[in-house]
Design a protein around this motif. Structure first.
Motif, PDB file in Angstrom:
ATOM      1  N   GLY A   1       1.057  60.375  43.397  1.00 43.23           N
ATOM      2  CA  GLY A   1       0.853  58.954  43.162  1.00 43.23           C
ATOM      3  C   GLY A   1       1.816  58.374  42.150  1.00 43.23           C
ATOM      4  N   VAL A   2       3.031  58.926  42.115  1.00 40.55           N
ATOM      5  CA  VAL A   2       4.072  58.502  41.188  1.00 40.55           C
ATOM      6  C   VAL A   2       5.107  57.673  41.945  1.00 40.55           C
ATOM      7  CG1 VAL A   2       5.924  59.332  39.676  1.00 40.55           C
ATOM      8  CG2 VAL A   2       3.735  60.563  39.762  1.00 40.55           C
ATOM      9  N   ALA A   3       5.529  56.563  41.385  1.00 43.83           N
ATOM     10  CA  ALA A   3       6.597  55.778  42.017  1.00 43.83           C
ATOM     11  C   ALA A   3       7.926  56.507  41.888  1.00 43.83           C
ATOM     12  CB  ALA A   3       6.701  54.409  41.363  1.00 43.83           C
ATOM     13  N   LEU A   4       8.740  56.424  42.927  1.00 46.10           N
ATOM     14  CA  LEU A   4      10.112  56.921  42.857  1.00 46.10           C
ATOM     15  C   LEU A   4      11.022  55.712  42.677  1.00 46.10           C
ATOM     16  CD1 LEU A   4      12.069  59.366  43.090  1.00 46.10           C
ATOM     17  CD2 LEU A   4      12.341  58.740  45.477  1.00 46.10           C
ATOM     18  N   VAL A   5      11.644  55.608  41.522  1.00 46.51           N
ATOM     19  CA  VAL A   5      12.517  54.478  41.217  1.00 46.51           C
ATOM     20  C   VAL A   5      13.955  54.921  41.466  1.00 46.51           C
ATOM     21  CG1 VAL A   5      13.293  52.866  39.440  1.00 46.51           C
ATOM     22  CG2 VAL A   5      10.872  53.528  39.579  1.00 46.51           C
ATOM     23  N   ALA A   6      14.600  54.276  42.435  1.00 49.46           N
ATOM     24  CA  ALA A   6      15.944  54.673  42.873  1.00 49.46           C
ATOM     25  C   ALA A   6      16.995  53.904  42.093  1.00 49.46           C
ATOM     26  CB  ALA A   6      16.102  54.403  44.368  1.00 49.46           C
ATOM     27  N   PHE A   7      17.761  54.641  41.251  1.00 49.43           N
ATOM     28  CA  PHE A   7      18.884  53.982  40.596  1.00 49.43           C
ATOM     29  C   PHE A   7      20.161  54.243  41.386  1.00 49.43           C
ATOM     30  CE2 PHE A   7      19.269  58.114  38.307  1.00 49.43           C
ATOM     31  CZ  PHE A   7      20.647  58.309  38.307  1.00 49.43           C
ATOM     32  N   SER A   8      21.137  53.390  41.192  1.00 52.83           N
ATOM     33  CA  SER A   8      22.402  53.409  41.949  1.00 52.83           C
ATOM     34  C   SER A   8      22.165  53.439  43.458  1.00 52.83           C
ATOM     35  CB  SER A   8      23.265  54.603  41.517  1.00 52.83           C
ATOM     36  OG  SER A   8      23.666  54.475  40.183  1.00 52.83           O
ATOM     37  N   PRO A   9      21.273  52.585  43.979  1.00 53.08           N
ATOM     38  CA  PRO A   9      21.035  52.583  45.424  1.00 53.08           C
ATOM     39  C   PRO A   9      22.220  52.063  46.228  1.00 53.08           C
ATOM     40  CG  PRO A   9      19.935  50.713  44.412  1.00 53.08           C
ATOM     41  CD  PRO A   9      20.470  51.561  43.288  1.00 53.08           C
ATOM     42  N   LEU A  10      23.177  51.424  45.534  1.00 51.81           N
ATOM     43  CA  LEU A  10      24.390  50.942  46.196  1.00 51.81           C
ATOM     44  C   LEU A  10      25.592  51.824  45.874  1.00 51.81           C
ATOM     45  CD1 LEU A  10      23.868  47.095  45.791  1.00 51.81           C
ATOM     46  CD2 LEU A  10      23.395  48.541  47.776  1.00 51.81           C
ATOM     47  N   ALA A  11      25.296  53.068  45.478  1.00 51.68           N
ATOM     48  CA  ALA A  11      26.337  54.094  45.345  1.00 51.68           C
ATOM     49  C   ALA A  11      27.446  53.686  44.393  1.00 51.68           C
ATOM     50  CB  ALA A  11      26.894  54.460  46.722  1.00 51.68           C
ATOM     51  N   ARG A  12      27.046  53.253  43.183  1.00 49.09           N
ATOM     52  CA  ARG A  12      28.018  52.898  42.144  1.00 49.09           C
ATOM     53  C   ARG A  12      28.986  51.804  42.593  1.00 49.09           C
ATOM     54  NH1 ARG A  12      25.950  55.766  37.676  1.00 49.09           N
ATOM     55  NH2 ARG A  12      25.193  57.761  38.423  1.00 49.09           N
ATOM     56  N   GLY A  13      28.477  50.883  43.414  1.00 50.16           N
ATOM     57  CA  GLY A  13      29.305  49.791  43.913  1.00 50.16           C
ATOM     58  C   GLY A  13      30.042  50.089  45.196  1.00 50.16           C
ATOM     59  N   PHE A  14      29.983  51.322  45.666  1.00 51.87           N
ATOM     60  CA  PHE A  14      30.703  51.713  46.878  1.00 51.87           C
ATOM     61  C   PHE A  14      30.150  51.004  48.115  1.00 51.87           C
ATOM     62  CE2 PHE A  14      31.126  54.735  50.490  1.00 51.87           C
ATOM     63  CZ  PHE A  14      32.506  54.785  50.573  1.00 51.87           C
ATOM     64  N   LEU A  15      28.845  50.730  48.132  1.00 52.77           N
ATOM     65  CA  LEU A  15      28.213  50.124  49.299  1.00 52.77           C
ATOM     66  C   LEU A  15      28.000  48.624  49.101  1.00 52.77           C
ATOM     67  CD1 LEU A  15      25.642  52.959  50.105  1.00 52.77           C
ATOM     68  CD2 LEU A  15      27.821  52.481  51.252  1.00 52.77           C
ATOM     69  N   THR A  16      28.964  47.964  48.487  1.00 51.11           N
ATOM     70  CA  THR A  16      28.914  46.519  48.299  1.00 51.11           C
ATOM     71  C   THR A  16      30.110  45.876  48.989  1.00 51.11           C
ATOM     72  OG1 THR A  16      30.232  46.482  46.259  1.00 51.11           O
ATOM     73  CG2 THR A  16      27.867  46.915  46.029  1.00 51.11           C
ATOM     74  N   SER A  17      30.200  44.561  48.879  1.00 51.31           N
ATOM     75  CA  SER A  17      31.304  43.847  49.530  1.00 51.31           C
ATOM     76  C   SER A  17      32.638  44.087  48.835  1.00 51.31           C
ATOM     77  CB  SER A  17      31.012  42.346  49.550  1.00 51.31           C
ATOM     78  OG  SER A  17      30.855  41.848  48.227  1.00 51.31           O
ATOM     79  N   ALA A  18      32.590  44.633  47.614  1.00 54.40           N
ATOM     80  CA  ALA A  18      33.828  44.865  46.863  1.00 54.40           C
ATOM     81  C   ALA A  18      33.819  46.284  46.293  1.00 54.40           C
ATOM     82  CB  ALA A  18      33.974  43.845  45.748  1.00 54.40           C
ATOM     83  N   PRO A  19      34.074  47.287  47.120  1.00 48.86           N
ATOM     84  CA  PRO A  19      34.077  48.664  46.611  1.00 48.86           C
ATOM     85  C   PRO A  19      35.162  48.846  45.564  1.00 48.86           C
ATOM     86  CG  PRO A  19      35.108  48.576  48.772  1.00 48.86           C
ATOM     87  CD  PRO A  19      34.508  47.221  48.532  1.00 48.86           C
ATOM     88  N   PRO A  20      34.923  49.716  44.597  1.00 50.93           N
ATOM     89  CA  PRO A  20      35.910  49.865  43.515  1.00 50.93           C
ATOM     90  C   PRO A  20      37.229  50.446  44.007  1.00 50.93           C
ATOM     91  CG  PRO A  20      34.240  51.573  43.389  1.00 50.93           C
ATOM     92  CD  PRO A  20      33.765  50.598  44.423  1.00 50.93           C
TER      93      PRO A  20
END
Length: 346
Positions: A207-226
């Motif tokens: 009954g513990v929440a799983l909190v996902a950090f970096s769900p966008l892969a450190r900016g890789f999965l955004t409109s402006a990948p590094p």
């Protein structure tokens, strides 16, 4: 195959201990820490105020971020929030990894955790931190001792609920036996699947929440990948194998395939990636970070979208722990982390 508006499952509140929160919160690290040059205080405060206006209630900070500067930033913003609205905000902080003498130090000793909590309360300008994580497991200190000290903070009214960050299922169970753990925060995204090796199931069971950090892969999965070659010397992605010259071109090829899936689904790549994370289980909450108001709104729009299941499945087949190139951290950092490994150390 198009995302359906106003039908997204993200609008159903998700539970973190005693709190109900939207499925997407805000990770605040990049407003003060880790990625290139931080924004100006004015820009960072504007982003946070906009997030609150847009309905974000889960704000995630840590003593490490900016070596206290991120907590001070949130303290300034929250001090101006009307009390009737402050009660809706779940303020999450972290102890056990701080900056000492300009370097990162993992220290889970009870006396350190107590001191860090008092310092955080002062910087955050609050009497109580709603959710307090042990940021890293200190291998020199039994987790039972660290959690025992944090349980004292709960008893003293300084903290409302406890969490762990970057911890394995076995460690979660040990900690949970000392004091109820409300949330486990682990990196989770299309290219980082560690929770699927044990913690996703363990959190569901307990009954513990799983909190996902970096769900966008450190900016890789955004409109402006590094652009790795253009990153400042202190940007943490310079030390991450997935962004180095050996692996990044192959990962970009996978990204192009994901862009086609997102386009066919009628959503952005970031929205597809976030929807994928939220669809893993109803106890998963994502905390993407951003410095852009436009990207903030793009991320929050996922709460009202339902990309087709076949698009999510296709995305998961394209990018996963077996197809990604490179580990998520270098070997020195991986050695610090108490969490299940998956595929390419990912």
């Amino acid at each position: 195959m198009t995302a359906t508006p106003t039908a997204g499952p993200g609008r159903t509140p998700r539970r973190i201990g005693p709190f109900d929160v939207p499925a997407i919160g805000l990770g605040c690290m990049n407003l003060s820490h880790a990625y290139d040059t931080p924004p100006t205080p004015e820009a960072a405060e504007h982003l946070l105020r906009t997030a609150l206006d847009e309905g974000v209630t889960l704000l995630d900070t840590a003593a490490l971020y900016g070596f206290g500067a991120n907590e001070e930033l949130l303290g300034r913003v929250l001090a101006r929030v009307p009390a009737r609205h402050r009660d809706r905000i779940v303020l999450a902080g972290k102890c056990g990894m701080t900056g000492v003498g300009g370097r990162r130090v993992i220290d889970g000793r009870p006396e350190t955790l107590r001191r860090t909590a008092d310092e955080a309360l002062a910087r955050l300008r609050t009497d109580t931190i709603d959710l307090y994580y042990l940021h890293r497991i200190d291998r020199r200190v039994p987790v039972e001792e660290s959690i025992g000290a944090m349980a004292e903070l709960v008893a003293a009214g300084k903290v409302r609920a406890l969490g762990l960050s970057e911890a394995s299922a076995a460690t979660l169970r040990r900690a949970h036996a000392v004091h109820p753990i409300a949330a486990l925060q682990n990196e989770y995204s299309l290219w980082s699947r560690n929770p699927e090796q044990g913690t996703l199931g363990a959190t569901r069971e307990l009954g513990v929440a799983l909190v996902a950090f970096s769900p966008l892969a450190r900016g890789f999965l955004t409109s402006a990948p590094p652009d790795p070659d253009g990153l400042p010397a202190r940007d943490i992605r310079r030390t991450m194998p997935r962004f180095d010259a050996r692996n990044y071109p192959a990962n970009l090829a996978l990204r192009r395939a994901l862009e086609r899936i997102a386009r066919d689904a009628g959503c952005t790549l970031a929205q597809l990636a976030l929807a994928w994370v939220l669809a893993r289980a109803p106890h998963v909450v994502a905390i993407p970070g951003t410095r852009s108001v436009a990207h903030l709104r793009e991320n929050l729009a996922v709460l009202d979208l339902a990309p087709p299941g076949e698009a999510l499945d296709a995305a998961g087949r394209v990018l996963n722990s077996t197809t990604v190139h490179g580990a998520r951290y270098n070997e020195d950092t991986l050695a610090e982390i108490d969490t299940e490994r998956c595929g390419a150390a990912g």
